[in-house]
Design an enzyme around this catalytic site. Sequence first.
Site, PDB file in Angstrom:
ATOM      1  N   CYS A 132      -5.609  -6.141   6.681  1.00 24.14           N
ATOM      2  CA  CYS A 132      -6.615  -6.718   5.788  1.00 24.14           C
ATOM      3  C   CYS A 132      -7.715  -7.373   6.629  1.00 24.14           C
ATOM      4  CB  CYS A 132      -5.990  -7.744   4.845  1.00 24.14           C
ATOM      5  SG  CYS A 132      -7.208  -8.484   3.728  1.00 24.14           S
ATOM      6  N   CYS A 135      -8.958 -10.880   5.511  1.00 26.22           N
ATOM      7  CA  CYS A 135      -8.013 -11.944   5.845  1.00 26.22           C
ATOM      8  C   CYS A 135      -7.966 -12.195   7.352  1.00 26.22           C
ATOM      9  CB  CYS A 135      -6.625 -11.602   5.311  1.00 26.22           C
ATOM     10  SG  CYS A 135      -6.541 -11.538   3.501  1.00 26.22           S
TER      11      CYS A 135
END
Length: 182
Positions: A132, A135
Amino acid sequence: MSSIEQIYDRIPDFAEDVRLNLTSLVTDETLSPQRKYGVLVASAIATRNSALIAAVESAASAVMTSVAIAAAKAAASVVVMNNVYYRFAHLASNPEYKTMPPRLRMDVTANPGVDKTDFELWSLAVSSINGCGVCIDAHEKTLRAAGVNSEAIQTAVRFAAIIQSVAIAIEAAGPVAPQAGD
């Protein structure tokens, strides 16, 4: 024989590089023991490999408190939820999803029971395994603002990569044959 050595012995010969990387990880002292083993616990959980999770958690229990191990587990649990959500919002072609509140409860991030920087480092490792980018950027930015240097950040991600490769190697080897007397 330690739990990590048992995992080491399960890595097949075709994955000798993985075995050597695991050896270097165990002896690496770039991170404090709590940071290191927290990365390993959270990363092992992210691999979803039960043998690896058990081995790493057993090794971690020698250097981490039960509260710190629970925090590493919490990091893996809450971060995977965010990884799925934010990866979707980032990859979806409809920009509306980026403006919508995620409405995901993650109170543990405010009080993880350990130093928040440790928790962030463990979260970065899991986000790296789960791929991700949003993130990863958020955790890296928070870590840098907290004074964590590039070497420590890179080490945590390298450890996550090694743990992921260990899980893949032992799964590729197939099931362990029962020993005589089992």
